[in-house]
Structure formats: C-alpha cells, structure tokens
Design an enzyme around this catalytic site. Sequence first.
Site, PDB file in Angstrom:
ATOM      1  CG  HIS A  23      -0.954   3.631   4.587  1.00  9.18           C
ATOM      2  ND1 HIS A  23      -1.749   2.859   5.654  1.00  9.18           N
ATOM      3  CD2 HIS A  23      -0.519   3.037   3.946  1.00  9.18           C
ATOM      4  CE1 HIS A  23      -1.666   1.621   5.065  1.00  9.18           C
ATOM      5  NE2 HIS A  23      -0.942   1.439   3.997  1.00  9.18           N
ATOM      6  CB  SER A  34      -0.887  -0.109   1.191  1.00  6.42           C
ATOM      7  OG  SER A  34      -0.006  -0.269   2.177  1.00  6.42           O
ATOM      8  CG  ASP A  91      -2.843   4.657   8.368  1.00  2.00           C
ATOM      9  OD1 ASP A  91      -1.691   4.503   8.509  1.00  2.00           O
ATOM     10  OD2 ASP A  91      -3.336   4.578   7.263  1.00  2.00           O
TER      11      ASP A  91
END
Length: 346
Positions: A325, A101, A322
């Site tokens: 990311h 990702s 998160d």
Amino acid sequence: MSTKTVTKIYLFLVFLHLLTVQLRSCNIFEGSWIFDESYPIYDSLRCPFIDQGLNCIKNGRKDNFYLKYRWQPTDCDLPRFNGEDFLKNFKGKNFMFVGDSLSNNQWQSLACMLHAAVPNSNYTFDRTRNRSVLSFPEFEFTITFLKDGFLVDLVIEEAGRVLKLDSLSRTEQWKGVDVLIFNSYHWWIHTGRLQTWDYFQVGDKLYKEMDHMEAYKIALTTWANWVDSNIDPVVTKVFFQGISAVHYYGKDWDEPMVKDCSGQTKPIEGSTYPGERYAGEAVVKSVLSNMTMPVNLLDITLLTQLRIDGHPSRIVNGTSMDCSHWCVAGVPDAWNELLYTILLQK
Ligand SMILES: *[C@@H]1O[C@H](CO)[C@@H](O)[C@H](O)[C@H]1NC(C)=O
Ligand SMILES: *[C@@H]1O[C@H](CO)[C@@H](O)[C@H](O)[C@H]1NC(C)=O
Ligand SMILES: *[C@@H]1O[C@H](CO)[C@@H](O)[C@H](O)[C@H]1NC(C)=O
Ligand SMILES: *[C@@H]1O[C@H](CO)[C@@H](O)[C@H](O)[C@H]1NC(C)=O
C-alpha cells in the site's frame, strides 16, 4: 487576402496541428518523479478519511522527502490539480472506486485532495465494512469506495470457498455512476495462507487448481463483457486502475542486500525500473483492448515501481511490513492527478 495574411493563417494552422499532435502523442504514464517543494497537495494530519495503516505521518514517519515528488511525463506537463475546480467541473456527478485495498488507497487520497480544497464544506461521510461514501452536498458530488477484491463472486458452498470466474452478482451498485474506476489484481496472486478461495468455478465445473493468471483473465473477461453490455459510454466514463507495484525484495531494484521497502526515503531516479513486469499487466491490456467500451487504463505500474520510498513499511512496531500500500498523502495523489488529466481531456 494578402500573401502575408495567408502565411499567417498557414503558420497558425501548423502551430495548432503541432499542439494537438503533441498532446495526443504524449503518454502521461511515461516519465519520472521530480522533486517539487510545493508538494504535498494537502496536510494528511487534517484529513479525516485516512485509514490507520496509511496515515504515515500520524504513525510517526519522520522523513518527508517522499511527500515532495510530482509525476512528470516525459513529453508533456500535467495540469496542476485544483480541488475546487474539480468539484465545480464535476458538480452533480458521482465517482465510484470498486476493487481491493488499492482502490481504497486511491479513494482516500482523492477524498483528502478534495476536502483540502474546501475545508469548510459540510461534507457527509458514511463508512461500513466494505463501503465508504463521501459527499459534498454543496457540489452534489459523491465519491464512493466499494470493496470488491475479485469483482467476480466468491461464495461459500459445501465444497468450500468457491471463486466463480464467470459470475458477477454485485453489479447493481455499479449502475448509473458517472465515473467508475475498477481494479482487481493483488488478491489473484495470493497463495498458501493468504489465498482466500478453495476452488475456481467456470460454468458447472470446479477446479482445485488453475493457473492464477488464466483465472484472472477469465474473471476480467466476465467483468469486461458486463461493462460492454451494461454501461453507456455517453453517461459513464470507465477506468481500470492498473497494477500497483510492491517492493518486498531489493533485488527487484538492483539492491540485493535490501530486504524490503523499510528505510527507503527517495524514489528511483529516471524512467526505468530494473525489475520484471507483472504477469497481470499483459492480461489487463489484452482484456481491455478487446472491449467495445472505451476503458481508460490508469497505467500506474511504472510510476509506482519507481516509488520504493512511498510505502507505509513498518512505522508502528508490531504491525506487519507493508510494502504494497501507499502512504496518504503520497503516491496515489499522482494517480488522481492523472485521472483528473484524462477527464479534462474528454
Ligand atoms: C455549513 O454549515 C454551517 C452550519 O449550518 C453553515 O453556517 C455554513 O455556512 C455551511 N458551510 C457551507 C460551505 O455551506
Ligand atoms: C459488503 O457487506 C455487506 C454486508 O456486510 C454484504 O451483504 C455484501 O455482500 C458485501 N459486499 C462485498 C463486495 O463483499
Ligand atoms: C483478445 O482478442 C485477441 C484476438 O481475437 C485474442 O487473441 C486474445 O486472446 C483476446 N484476449 C483476451 C484476454 O481474451
Ligand atoms: C520499535 O522497535 C525498534 C527495534 O526493536 C526500537 O528500536 C524502537 O524504539 C521501537 N519503536 C517504538 C516506537 O516503540
């Protein structure tokens, strides 16, 4: 020739020499984040390619300092990114990001950077579960993201989920691409519930346990051997996106009372990060240095370590925290500026 002319020529040659030495000796991955009012490069609300979780402004992030930092190498300047020049320079080319990702994160950033430069272009966009393809027909230019977190094969067999460290079977799609940007790391450090395999396999042998970094080294070597024997460096430029930092523990940046990246609004100043290096960094460098194909390492570890403020964290209630990311727009825009810089130097 007069002495004066000779002196002039001599001084000019000295100047040229100093210039090339300076450019060659500049490590563009050493530097710091500088506040720059002219950033960001694009308005994320006008970019149609951002995944829900990374669309921080749309998700309600209120602070915007994190958008206004530019990566400044210590010993030289980066050229300012120009999306239209990029598309003209690479007319007829295709770029492909292959990895987890974080590759997708960089793909989305580049897609937005280019789209913002030619907002009226009739692009085509096709997305499936593990593949995104954006084309600008006007420039015969395509960027693709292929989701492939381990690069090597993960197959389901009777024994369970087997991660085959010496086996690559999805390489067909990597052929004939002009610029390939690989990445794999974060899936290798998963343990417990997050671990997505039951066994490692090398040759005919199954291993229930193996040091994950040893497994990572074997897998990357498999990948490196494939690149060395299948990629023509005249046709294809190969990059490896280095290890992107995570910020789940404030103690890593000398703030032991801070739980994670939430509420962080400014980068760490300067060019050093107090936390430990990632075990995978040495593996990546060692594997790349043994290759015959010249692979460019996009060495983003330090510059991401400094960006405690760049993650989506938890803007939307009910989603998980998160801190691995990156918001788009944001930190990955700098990765693409660095990619652009290296490509311009070639
Ligand atoms: C995009 O398509 C429209 C409609 O076909 C056309 O009018 C326009 O000129 C195209 N834009 C570009 C940049 O090619
Ligand atoms: C991507 O998805 C397709 C179809 O769902 C599948 O055949 C392919 O193996 C997948 N690729 C990867 C890298 O998982
Ligand atoms: C790279 O080559 C050196 C010297 O042959 C060796 O010591 C090292 O283990 C190799 N690295 C990898 C990752 O295979
Ligand atoms: C999210 O949760 C926090 C803490 O429970 C609350 O203060 C805040 O209003 C919530 N935000 C939204 C958008 O629901």
